[in-house]
Design a protein around this motif. Structure first.
Motif, short mmCIF file in Angstrom:
data_model
loop_
_atom_site.label_atom_id
_atom_site.label_comp_id
_atom_site.label_asym_id
_atom_site.label_seq_id
_atom_site.Cartn_x
_atom_site.Cartn_y
_atom_site.Cartn_z
N LEU A 116 0.82 -1.20 0.00
CA LEU A 116 0.00 0.00 0.00
C LEU A 116 0.86 1.26 0.00
CD1 LEU A 116 -2.91 1.04 0.15
CD2 LEU A 116 -2.78 0.84 2.63
N THR A 117 2.04 1.18 0.60
CA THR A 117 2.93 2.34 0.69
C THR A 117 3.55 2.70 -0.66
OG1 THR A 117 4.67 0.82 1.41
CG2 THR A 117 3.47 2.01 3.12
N ASN A 118 3.37 1.87 -1.68
CA ASN A 118 3.87 2.20 -3.02
C ASN A 118 3.03 3.26 -3.72
OD1 ASN A 118 5.68 0.10 -2.63
ND2 ASN A 118 5.42 -0.74 -4.68
N TYR A 119 1.84 3.54 -3.19
CA TYR A 119 0.88 4.39 -3.89
C TYR A 119 0.77 5.76 -3.23
CZ TYR A 119 -0.09 -0.12 -5.91
OH TYR A 119 0.05 -1.33 -6.54
N THR A 120 0.48 6.75 -4.05
CA THR A 120 0.36 8.13 -3.59
C THR A 120 -1.09 8.57 -3.70
OG1 THR A 120 2.58 8.53 -4.46
CG2 THR A 120 1.27 10.47 -3.88
N PHE A 121 -1.53 9.35 -2.72
CA PHE A 121 -2.95 9.70 -2.65
C PHE A 121 -3.13 11.20 -2.49
CE2 PHE A 121 -4.07 5.33 -2.33
CZ PHE A 121 -2.98 4.74 -1.68
N GLY A 122 -4.16 11.72 -3.13
CA GLY A 122 -4.51 13.13 -3.03
C GLY A 122 -6.01 13.31 -3.14
N THR A 123 -6.47 14.55 -3.30
CA THR A 123 -7.90 14.83 -3.35
C THR A 123 -8.25 15.58 -4.63
OG1 THR A 123 -7.61 16.92 -2.17
CG2 THR A 123 -8.08 14.96 -0.84
N LYS A 124 -9.55 15.59 -4.93
CA LYS A 124 -10.07 16.39 -6.04
C LYS A 124 -11.47 16.85 -5.67
CE LYS A 124 -11.53 12.32 -8.74
NZ LYS A 124 -11.32 11.59 -10.00
N GLU A 125 -12.13 17.51 -6.60
CA GLU A 125 -13.44 18.08 -6.33
C GLU A 125 -14.45 16.99 -5.94
OE1 GLU A 125 -14.28 21.33 -6.16
OE2 GLU A 125 -12.10 21.57 -6.34
N PRO A 126 -15.43 17.35 -5.10
CA PRO A 126 -16.43 16.35 -4.67
C PRO A 126 -17.16 15.75 -5.87
CG PRO A 126 -16.57 18.33 -3.32
CD PRO A 126 -15.64 18.66 -4.46
N LEU A 127 -17.55 14.51 -5.72
CA LEU A 127 -18.33 13.80 -6.73
C LEU A 127 -19.64 13.37 -6.09
CD1 LEU A 127 -18.39 12.54 -9.61
CD2 LEU A 127 -17.44 10.46 -8.58
N TYR A 128 -20.75 13.89 -6.61
CA TYR A 128 -22.04 13.63 -5.99
C TYR A 128 -22.83 12.61 -6.80
CZ TYR A 128 -20.91 17.82 -3.35
OH TYR A 128 -20.27 18.73 -2.55
N GLU A 129 -23.66 11.86 -6.11
CA GLU A 129 -24.53 10.87 -6.75
C GLU A 129 -25.58 11.59 -7.60
OE1 GLU A 129 -24.34 7.58 -6.55
OE2 GLU A 129 -22.68 7.49 -5.11
N ARG A 130 -26.04 10.91 -8.64
CA ARG A 130 -27.07 11.49 -9.50
C ARG A 130 -28.40 11.63 -8.75
NH1 ARG A 130 -27.43 8.48 -15.15
NH2 ARG A 130 -29.06 10.08 -15.37
N ASP A 131 -28.62 10.76 -7.78
CA ASP A 131 -29.88 10.76 -7.04
C ASP A 131 -29.61 11.17 -5.60
OD1 ASP A 131 -31.27 9.41 -9.34
OD2 ASP A 131 -29.86 7.83 -8.79
N ASN A 132 -30.49 11.98 -5.05
CA ASN A 132 -30.27 12.49 -3.69
C ASN A 132 -30.83 11.58 -2.61
OD1 ASN A 132 -33.02 12.93 -3.96
ND2 ASN A 132 -32.84 15.17 -4.16
N SER A 133 -31.43 10.45 -3.00
CA SER A 133 -31.93 9.50 -2.01
C SER A 133 -32.05 8.13 -2.67
CB SER A 133 -33.29 9.93 -1.46
OG SER A 133 -34.29 9.85 -2.47
#
Length: 270
Positions: free
Chosen positions: A84-101
């Motif tokens: 797992l330590t071989n991989y690098t992680f970061g963030t990006k803009e939120p991704l929302y579901e098409r349906d709210n419920s």
């Protein structure tokens, strides 16, 4: 990448390192008092870059028995897994579901079924290891909801190309000039939703003539190193197989059966 050992529940929490264009944060501590043990948190992801295009899966081995008129085939399949330590992680803009419920999701499924037919979905199983113990990468939303990377295919879209698109949308690095090189291997599972309801099964019930959704699981081979980016409203966690096994209450019926599904493979730890 630093590693913090959690002596309470034997989990490992990762602290993400900084790299340009992303925000580095420390994953929240795992709550050992929760009824469902959260797996090692990776907090966020960025694009994948495989070192090789060669498939690591072993070729089949032919075995002849005493009867010269018959021949049986034994498959010795291997999966390369990297730390797992071989991989690098970061963030990006939120991704929302098409349906709210959940109710809205099933209502849209019902409406689309009349014109498009069975919904086709694809999900990816990505493996890493920690101390020679296999882990599966999962997306976590909130405190109790886990899912595999993937989603719905567009009408007429090829399953492989659709899964690559969905992986790029969910955990791919958006600011990279290089395309993600997702190496998609075997189909390791097929699940069906018989009605416009939550239950899904690894078969089509006998009384169902028109299932409402077909979910196909693919094994995706990760390269020796890669960069991932996860939407800020999600976390990426590495869940050990022993935590998933027989744990449908914590991870749902599909994820909790992955240890059995993957048991036919030999894990090769690099």
């Amino acid at each position: 990448m630093s590693i913090i050992a959690n002596s309470t529940n034997n989990s490992t929490q990762l602290v993400r390192t900084n790299w340009p264009g992303t925000t580095s944060t420390v994953s929240p501590t795992i709550n050992s008092n929760s009824s469902t043990t959260n797996p090692p948190s990776i907090s966020s992801s960025i694009s994948q870059e495989n070192k090789t295009n060669d498939s690591p899966l072993k070729s089949s081995t032919s075995i002849q028995n005493d009867d010269p008129m018959s021949e049986s085939i034994a498959f010795d399949r291997g999966i390369l897994t990297y730390p797992l330590t071989n991989y690098t992680f970061g963030t990006k803009e939120p991704l929302y579901e098409r349906d709210n419920s959940v109710q809205a999701r099933f209502q849209r499924m019902r409406e689309e079924f009349t014109t498009l037919g069975v919904r086709r979905s694809v999900e990816a199983v990505l493996l890493v290891h920690e101390h020679n113990l296999p882990h599966i990468l999962l997306l976590q939303l909130g405190t109790t909801f886990f899912k595999l990377p993937g989603g719905e295919l567009n009408p007429g879209e090829d399953s492989i190309e659709g899964l690559k698109r969905l992986l790029n949308e969910t955990i791919g690095r958006t600011d990279s000039t290089e395309k993600n090189n997702w190496v998609i291997e075997d189909v390791i599972g097929n699940w069906w939703r018989p009605n416009f309801e939550a239950p899904r099964y690894p078969y089509i019930p006998a009384h169902i003539t028109k299932p409402k959704e077909h979910i196909r699981l693919y094994l995706v081979q990760l390269g020796e190193s890669a960069m991932f980016a996860v939407p800020r409203n999600y976390k990426l966690v590495a869940a050990p197989l022993f935590e998933l096994y027989d744990n449908a209450s914590g991870y749902g019926p599909i994820i909790s059966t992955l240890p059995q599904t993957l048991s036919r493979f030999n894990f090769i730890y690099k």
